[in-house]
Design an enzyme around this catalytic site. Sequence first.
Site, PDB file in Angstrom:
ATOM      1  N   ASP A 273      25.854  40.894  43.951  1.00  0.00           N
ATOM      2  CA  ASP A 273      26.399  42.196  44.327  1.00  0.00           C
ATOM      3  C   ASP A 273      26.503  42.237  45.847  1.00  0.00           C
ATOM      4  O   ASP A 273      25.506  42.019  46.544  1.00  0.00           O
ATOM      5  CB  ASP A 273      25.448  43.292  43.810  1.00  0.00           C
ATOM      6  CG  ASP A 273      26.009  44.681  44.043  1.00  0.00           C
ATOM      7  OD1 ASP A 273      26.756  44.873  45.038  1.00  0.00           O
ATOM      8  OD2 ASP A 273      25.713  45.573  43.241  1.00  0.00           O
ATOM      9  N   MET A 274      27.690  42.502  46.341  1.00  0.00           N
ATOM     10  CA  MET A 274      27.888  42.511  47.803  1.00  0.00           C
ATOM     11  C   MET A 274      26.998  43.530  48.505  1.00  0.00           C
ATOM     12  O   MET A 274      26.731  43.423  49.695  1.00  0.00           O
ATOM     13  CB  MET A 274      29.355  42.792  48.131  1.00  0.00           C
ATOM     14  CG  MET A 274      29.795  44.205  47.857  1.00  0.00           C
ATOM     15  SD  MET A 274      31.397  44.561  48.526  1.00  0.00           S
ATOM     16  CE  MET A 274      32.441  44.230  47.138  1.00  0.00           C
ATOM     17  N   LYS A 287      38.782  41.729  50.410  1.00  0.00           N
ATOM     18  CA  LYS A 287      40.003  42.413  49.969  1.00  0.00           C
ATOM     19  C   LYS A 287      39.637  43.038  48.632  1.00  0.00           C
ATOM     20  O   LYS A 287      39.810  42.451  47.576  1.00  0.00           O
ATOM     21  CB  LYS A 287      41.144  41.410  49.808  1.00  0.00           C
ATOM     22  CG  LYS A 287      42.428  42.016  49.288  1.00  0.00           C
ATOM     23  CD  LYS A 287      43.505  40.964  49.205  1.00  0.00           C
ATOM     24  CE  LYS A 287      44.669  41.439  48.389  1.00  0.00           C
ATOM     25  NZ  LYS A 287      44.386  41.537  46.939  1.00  0.00           N
ATOM     26  N   HIS A 291      34.026  50.531  45.662  1.00  0.00           N
ATOM     27  CA  HIS A 291      33.436  51.562  44.798  1.00  0.00           C
ATOM     28  C   HIS A 291      34.079  51.500  43.427  1.00  0.00           C
ATOM     29  O   HIS A 291      35.158  50.948  43.242  1.00  0.00           O
ATOM     30  CB  HIS A 291      33.645  52.945  45.420  1.00  0.00           C
ATOM     31  CG  HIS A 291      35.065  53.174  45.845  1.00  0.00           C
ATOM     32  ND1 HIS A 291      35.951  53.897  45.099  1.00  0.00           N
ATOM     33  CD2 HIS A 291      35.739  52.750  46.940  1.00  0.00           C
ATOM     34  CE1 HIS A 291      37.123  53.908  45.727  1.00  0.00           C
ATOM     35  NE2 HIS A 291      37.013  53.226  46.832  1.00  0.00           N
TER      36      HIS A 291
HETATM   37  C1  SAM Z   1      40.293  45.137  43.262  1.00  0.00           C
HETATM   38  S1  SAM Z   1      39.555  43.619  42.756  1.00  0.00           S
HETATM   39  C2  SAM Z   1      40.109  42.568  44.047  1.00  0.00           C
HETATM   40  C3  SAM Z   1      39.960  41.129  43.697  1.00  0.00           C
HETATM   41  C4  SAM Z   1      40.449  40.173  44.800  1.00  0.00           C
HETATM   42  N1  SAM Z   1      39.702  40.341  46.048  1.00  0.00           N
HETATM   43  C5  SAM Z   1      41.915  40.399  45.052  1.00  0.00           C
HETATM   44  O1  SAM Z   1      42.253  40.967  46.070  1.00  0.00           O
HETATM   45  O2  SAM Z   1      42.706  40.029  44.187  1.00  0.00           O
HETATM   46  C6  SAM Z   1      37.887  43.927  43.226  1.00  0.00           C
HETATM   47  C7  SAM Z   1      36.953  42.786  42.846  1.00  0.00           C
HETATM   48  O3  SAM Z   1      35.706  43.057  43.450  1.00  0.00           O
HETATM   49  C8  SAM Z   1      34.669  42.782  42.533  1.00  0.00           C
HETATM   50  N2  SAM Z   1      33.537  43.649  42.893  1.00  0.00           N
HETATM   51  C9  SAM Z   1      33.466  45.008  42.796  1.00  0.00           C
HETATM   52  N3  SAM Z   1      32.296  45.465  43.227  1.00  0.00           N
HETATM   53  C10 SAM Z   1      31.594  44.371  43.662  1.00  0.00           C
HETATM   54  C11 SAM Z   1      30.293  44.184  44.230  1.00  0.00           C
HETATM   55  N4  SAM Z   1      29.483  45.223  44.429  1.00  0.00           N
HETATM   56  N5  SAM Z   1      29.920  42.925  44.542  1.00  0.00           N
HETATM   57  C12 SAM Z   1      30.724  41.874  44.324  1.00  0.00           C
HETATM   58  N6  SAM Z   1      31.971  41.972  43.781  1.00  0.00           N
HETATM   59  C13 SAM Z   1      32.394  43.212  43.461  1.00  0.00           C
HETATM   60  C14 SAM Z   1      35.283  43.105  41.175  1.00  0.00           C
HETATM   61  O4  SAM Z   1      34.650  42.428  40.116  1.00  0.00           O
HETATM   62  C15 SAM Z   1      36.729  42.690  41.362  1.00  0.00           C
HETATM   63  O5  SAM Z   1      36.962  41.375  40.935  1.00  0.00           O
END
Ligand code: SAM
Length: 294
Positions: A273-274, A287, A291
């Site tokens: 988790d980031m 990117k 939330h």
């Molecule tokens: C809107 S998608 C964007 C995916 C990719 N970066 C792109 O631009 O195609 C958001 C991604 O962030 C991941 N994500 C959301 N919250 C996160 C967190 N707290 N830690 C790590 N990854 C997370 C989701 O699983 C998802 O794959």
Amino acid sequence: MAQQQNPSATATPPVNQATTTTGSAADDELLQAQAELWCHGLAYLKSIALQCAIKIGIPTAIHRCGGAASLPELHASSLIPVPASKQPCLSRVMKLLAASGIFREREAGVYCLTPVSRLLVEDDTSGGGHTSCLSSLALLFNTPFHFKASQRMAEWLIAGNKDDDDGAAETPLMMTYGMSLYDLVGRDTEFGTLFYKAMSGDSRFVAEILMRQCGEVFARAASLVDVGGGDGTTAKAIAKAFPQVRCSVLELPQLVDSVPPLVDDAVEFIAGDMMDFIPPADVVLLKVRAHNDG
Ligand SMILES: C[S@@+](CC[C@H](N)C(=O)[O-])C[C@H]1O[C@@H](n2cnc3c(N)ncnc32)[C@H](O)[C@@H]1O
């Protein structure tokens, strides 16, 4: 014989020119406001029309006809599956999309691609600065999940009682489905497939521009982490273009566990988790909408 008088003519007192103009301007303003209200109220039809054009394959069909075509031409070429009897309806959809800038009506009934609809062509090799197709992304904006949840926005806004589950929901989507967007992505196979197809199309699109605009950043780096990097499309593109960069993707554990195509030798996937941890790297790429929006 007594003549019957026009009641409105006798009832209306003579008015001076200024009064007439003021009254008429006020009515014009009212009618304009009413027309705008109709437009705002029906604005969702623009999204629906866009979704419809993508599903029918109109951008790609126009592209295959050389970039401009009339509906009868598209129909004759069997590129769109709409029976002749429904062409007048499709014609209205096209007029709405042309008025919205998605297509351009070059002459009566002949439609061309615009910069927007060119992004929706599936096999565009014409070298317009990109090779990726954003159709899935455009369809993702309009899924039944999004529509159903967004229709509860007012209900969600006024629900504030922390004792009830609905009031405590973080987003309208959470209130509607009892889970976050990313949980839905993991649980609903069809939605998950569309989500990642949309994200990888968007990532390919952005990666092409990123590499043109920021190539010198990657050329100097030895390591990169793409935070919330989805299926790794962006990281893979960077690893391919800059083989000296050791690329990794930080993703939620449920995603890393559940999507087999994530395995790729060029890119390492790290489950986490980031909000807790971001692996150190020369370049951190983000990117993402962090939330659980809905
Ligand atoms: C809107 S998608 C964007 C995916 C990719 N970066 C792109 O631009 O195609 C958001 C991604 O962030 C991941 N994500 C959301 N919250 C996160 C967190 N707290 N830690 C790590 N990854 C997370 C989701 O699983 C998802 O794959």
